[in-house]
Design an enzyme around this catalytic site. Structure first.
Site, mmCIF file in Angstrom:
data_model
loop_
_atom_site.group_PDB
_atom_site.id
_atom_site.type_symbol
_atom_site.label_atom_id
_atom_site.label_comp_id
_atom_site.label_asym_id
_atom_site.label_seq_id
_atom_site.Cartn_x
_atom_site.Cartn_y
_atom_site.Cartn_z
ATOM 1 N N ASP A 113 -6.136 -83.307 -29.581
ATOM 2 C CA ASP A 113 -5.710 -83.889 -28.306
ATOM 3 C C ASP A 113 -4.210 -83.696 -28.152
ATOM 4 O O ASP A 113 -3.437 -83.972 -29.080
ATOM 5 C CB ASP A 113 -6.063 -85.376 -28.273
ATOM 6 C CG ASP A 113 -5.934 -85.970 -26.880
ATOM 7 O OD1 ASP A 113 -5.949 -85.198 -25.909
ATOM 8 O OD2 ASP A 113 -5.836 -87.198 -26.763
ATOM 9 N N HIS A 120 3.182 -88.555 -17.519
ATOM 10 C CA HIS A 120 2.570 -89.529 -18.422
ATOM 11 C C HIS A 120 3.511 -89.860 -19.576
ATOM 12 O O HIS A 120 3.740 -91.045 -19.888
ATOM 13 C CB HIS A 120 1.244 -88.980 -18.965
ATOM 14 C CG HIS A 120 0.644 -89.810 -20.046
ATOM 15 N ND1 HIS A 120 0.120 -91.070 -19.822
ATOM 16 C CD2 HIS A 120 0.481 -89.572 -21.380
ATOM 17 C CE1 HIS A 120 -0.344 -91.563 -20.955
ATOM 18 N NE2 HIS A 120 -0.134 -90.680 -21.913
ATOM 19 N N GLU A 186 -8.135 -92.516 -20.702
ATOM 20 C CA GLU A 186 -7.189 -91.461 -20.384
ATOM 21 C C GLU A 186 -7.961 -90.333 -19.718
ATOM 22 O O GLU A 186 -8.872 -89.753 -20.322
ATOM 23 C CB GLU A 186 -6.464 -90.953 -21.628
ATOM 24 C CG GLU A 186 -5.522 -91.990 -22.219
ATOM 25 C CD GLU A 186 -4.654 -91.452 -23.335
ATOM 26 O OE1 GLU A 186 -3.680 -92.139 -23.690
ATOM 27 O OE2 GLU A 186 -4.947 -90.354 -23.843
ATOM 28 N N GLU A 188 -8.528 -86.784 -18.789
ATOM 29 C CA GLU A 188 -8.058 -85.545 -19.370
ATOM 30 C C GLU A 188 -8.988 -84.390 -19.023
ATOM 31 O O GLU A 188 -10.090 -84.580 -18.498
ATOM 32 C CB GLU A 188 -7.944 -85.668 -20.895
ATOM 33 C CG GLU A 188 -7.061 -86.835 -21.348
ATOM 34 C CD GLU A 188 -6.714 -86.772 -22.813
ATOM 35 O OE1 GLU A 188 -6.835 -85.680 -23.423
ATOM 36 O OE2 GLU A 188 -6.325 -87.823 -23.373
ATOM 37 N N ASP A 220 -10.495 -89.850 -22.935
ATOM 38 C CA ASP A 220 -10.014 -90.223 -24.262
ATOM 39 C C ASP A 220 -9.844 -91.741 -24.295
ATOM 40 O O ASP A 220 -8.769 -92.260 -24.000
ATOM 41 C CB ASP A 220 -8.687 -89.498 -24.537
ATOM 42 C CG ASP A 220 -8.089 -89.891 -25.868
ATOM 43 O OD1 ASP A 220 -8.843 -90.259 -26.779
ATOM 44 O OD2 ASP A 220 -6.849 -89.828 -25.996
ATOM 45 N N ARG A 224 -5.253 -99.649 -27.163
ATOM 46 C CA ARG A 224 -3.792 -99.626 -27.187
ATOM 47 C C ARG A 224 -3.197 -100.573 -28.223
ATOM 48 O O ARG A 224 -2.157 -100.268 -28.832
ATOM 49 C CB ARG A 224 -3.243 -99.986 -25.805
ATOM 50 C CG ARG A 224 -3.659 -99.032 -24.698
ATOM 51 C CD ARG A 224 -3.152 -97.640 -24.915
ATOM 52 N NE ARG A 224 -3.445 -96.769 -23.764
ATOM 53 C CZ ARG A 224 -3.254 -95.461 -23.761
ATOM 54 N NH1 ARG A 224 -2.775 -94.859 -24.826
ATOM 55 N NH2 ARG A 224 -3.545 -94.754 -22.688
ATOM 56 N N GLN A 227 -3.751 -99.026 -31.643
ATOM 57 C CA GLN A 227 -2.887 -97.843 -31.719
ATOM 58 C C GLN A 227 -1.428 -98.235 -31.952
ATOM 59 O O GLN A 227 -0.727 -97.608 -32.762
ATOM 60 C CB GLN A 227 -3.015 -97.036 -30.431
ATOM 61 C CG GLN A 227 -2.166 -95.778 -30.384
ATOM 62 C CD GLN A 227 -2.278 -95.057 -29.037
ATOM 63 O OE1 GLN A 227 -3.020 -95.484 -28.152
ATOM 64 N NE2 GLN A 227 -1.546 -93.973 -28.889
ATOM 65 N N LYS A 240 -7.979 -94.281 -31.463
ATOM 66 C CA LYS A 240 -8.474 -93.170 -30.647
ATOM 67 C C LYS A 240 -9.832 -92.651 -31.108
ATOM 68 O O LYS A 240 -10.575 -92.067 -30.310
ATOM 69 C CB LYS A 240 -7.476 -92.011 -30.698
ATOM 70 C CG LYS A 240 -6.127 -92.296 -30.069
ATOM 71 C CD LYS A 240 -6.198 -92.148 -28.566
ATOM 72 C CE LYS A 240 -4.807 -92.113 -27.958
ATOM 73 N NZ LYS A 240 -4.854 -91.841 -26.507
ATOM 74 N N THR A 244 -14.807 -90.345 -27.636
ATOM 75 C CA THR A 244 -14.227 -89.447 -26.644
ATOM 76 C C THR A 244 -15.388 -88.911 -25.816
ATOM 77 O O THR A 244 -16.298 -88.286 -26.363
ATOM 78 C CB THR A 244 -13.484 -88.270 -27.304
ATOM 79 O OG1 THR A 244 -12.453 -88.781 -28.158
ATOM 80 C CG2 THR A 244 -12.873 -87.354 -26.256
ATOM 81 N N GLU A 349 -0.449 -97.001 -17.715
ATOM 82 C CA GLU A 349 0.554 -96.659 -16.703
ATOM 83 C C GLU A 349 0.313 -97.395 -15.392
ATOM 84 O O GLU A 349 1.259 -97.886 -14.761
ATOM 85 C CB GLU A 349 0.533 -95.163 -16.432
ATOM 86 C CG GLU A 349 0.861 -94.290 -17.620
ATOM 87 C CD GLU A 349 0.504 -92.852 -17.337
ATOM 88 O OE1 GLU A 349 1.345 -92.136 -16.759
ATOM 89 O OE2 GLU A 349 -0.625 -92.440 -17.674
#
Length: 401
Positions: A113, A120, A186, A188, A220, A224, A227, A240, A244, A349
């Protein structure tokens, strides 16, 4: 534009399906409108020279066959589906999409990844380092990435169980264990490798089309809080690796020729192996328009054309040290975000670290709650002003077990 129109003869994405009467018999399929073509059966009926490869239960044999075969098969498929003289035979091998079960379309070898969106990366830097530089010093000199867990790549529709792990709230002296409280997504784009490469031989920018078969939408999922506690100093791990999600449809690169665009202007001269300014290197950007829905409500529309690093540069960097490619390798773009608020591809975000929750009909959302369903869709410009659809990625959050 209807979903059916997004999957016409200029698209023809590949997947793997089974039918209720034979649930254990997986077959290669191509989506055409609201139907699925049984590719292996059609190849046998038309006497295709590639019938053996096309009768496999996954995409991997076709991926490994190489670009000349990919192009020959694509030309055959277009003929079978558009030639009036072949319509009757082809129709016998078309099945309603609503009546089949879709599966993970290929066996994932390795998973990488990346972190390729300047918007971002800048947003994340400002959230976590408000008094420092938003981007790290290396960011505009190489595509940053990490190796993920191939075994937890799942097909769209697979539920996502809320992960558990260590997290350290700011007001606690020691970490605690439990379900993630800051579960995120996420948006992607994933790239699927077909032709392998030899160990010790890097793949240059010009080798991208010879090695990469196609693209897929990818979510993904990210814990948080897990992480944030674990990633120093070696990067993402358990926050993570729990899931996925990818689309059941892989869109061939050849279907996206009309969507090719130049990437954004680079701010620093690139080292030769990453420099795509040469005339012989085709435009590496892709004009993909992504939509993110949470419980059926559109919350973001990230534009892939804004990505600073291209898929060809990512492939070149991933192999520049001599690392080999394997058939079925999957690498992802990293979160796709644009310059506007509505173009941010993660809740981190969109809610600015949870401090500005989204307001939805069912209540506020800083991060995902149990029962929430996230759906990614996308389209790209096609030939003659048409559109090419990418298969959706959908996943619902289940409580921790």
């Amino acid at each position: 534009m209807s979903d059916s129109a997004l999957f016409g003869p200029d698209n023809l994405p590949y997947g793997v399906f089974s039918t209720p009467d034979r649930p254990g018999h997986r077959r290669l399929g191509v989506r055409f409108g609201d139907d699925v073509l049984d590719v292996g059966a059609a190849a046998a009926a038309f006497g295709s020279a590639h019938a053996e490869v096309l009768r496999a239960p996954s995409l991997n044999p076709l991926l490994a066959a190489g670009r000349p075969v990919w192009q020959e098969v694509r030309a055959e498929l277009r003929g079978w589906l558009t030639d009036e003289a072949l319509r009757e035979t082809t129709a016998r091998h078309l099945l309603p999409l609503s009546g089949v079960q879709l599966h993970l379309p290929f066996e994932v070898a390795d998973y990488v990844d990346f972190y390729a969106s300047e918007h971002h990366a800048t947003n994340v830097g400002r959230i976590f380092r408000p008094d420092g530089e938003a981007l790290t010093p290396n960011w505009k000199h190489l595509p940053i990435g990490y190796h993920g867990r191939a075994g937890t790549v799942v097909v769209s529709g697979t539920p996502v169980v809320r992960p558990q792990g260590q997290r350290k709230p700011p007001n606690e002296p020691v970490p605690v264990f439990g379900p993630s409280r800051r579960l995120d997504i996420e948006a992607e784009v994933g790239f699927v490798v077909g032709t392998p490469s030899e160990l010790g031989r890097p793949v240059g920018l010009a080798g991208f089309r010879d090695h990469v078969f196609g693209v897929t939408l990818l979510n993904d999922w990210s814990a948080r809080d897990i992480q944030a506690w674990e990633y120093v100093p070696l990067g993402p791990f358990l926050g993570k690796s729990f899931a996925t999600s990818v689309s059941p449809w892989i869109t061939p690169l050849d279907a996206l020729d009309a969507a090719r665009v130049a990437p954004p202007q680079r701010d620093f001269p690139l080292l030769p192996y990453l420099d795509d300014a040469a005339e012989e290197v085709e435009p590496g950007g892709l004009d993909l328009r992504i939509t993110v829905e949470l419980n059926g409500h559109v919350i973001a529309e990230p534009p892939f054309a804004t990505m600073y690093w291209t898929a060809a540069q990512q492939l070149a960097h991933m192999t520049v040290n001599g690392a080999s490619l394997r058939t079925g390798d999957l690498y992802a773009s990293g979160t796709v975000s644009g310059p506007e608020h509505k173009q941010r591809g993660s809740l981190l975000e969109l809610t600015w670290g949870g401090r500005e929750p989204l307001t939805l009909p069912e209540g506020e959302r800083a991060f995902l709650e149990d029962g929430d369903e996230v759906t990614l869709t996308a389209w790209a410009p096609g030939p003659g002003g048409g559109r090419i659809g990418l298969g959706e990625v959908r996943g619902r959050v289940l409580p921790s077990e």
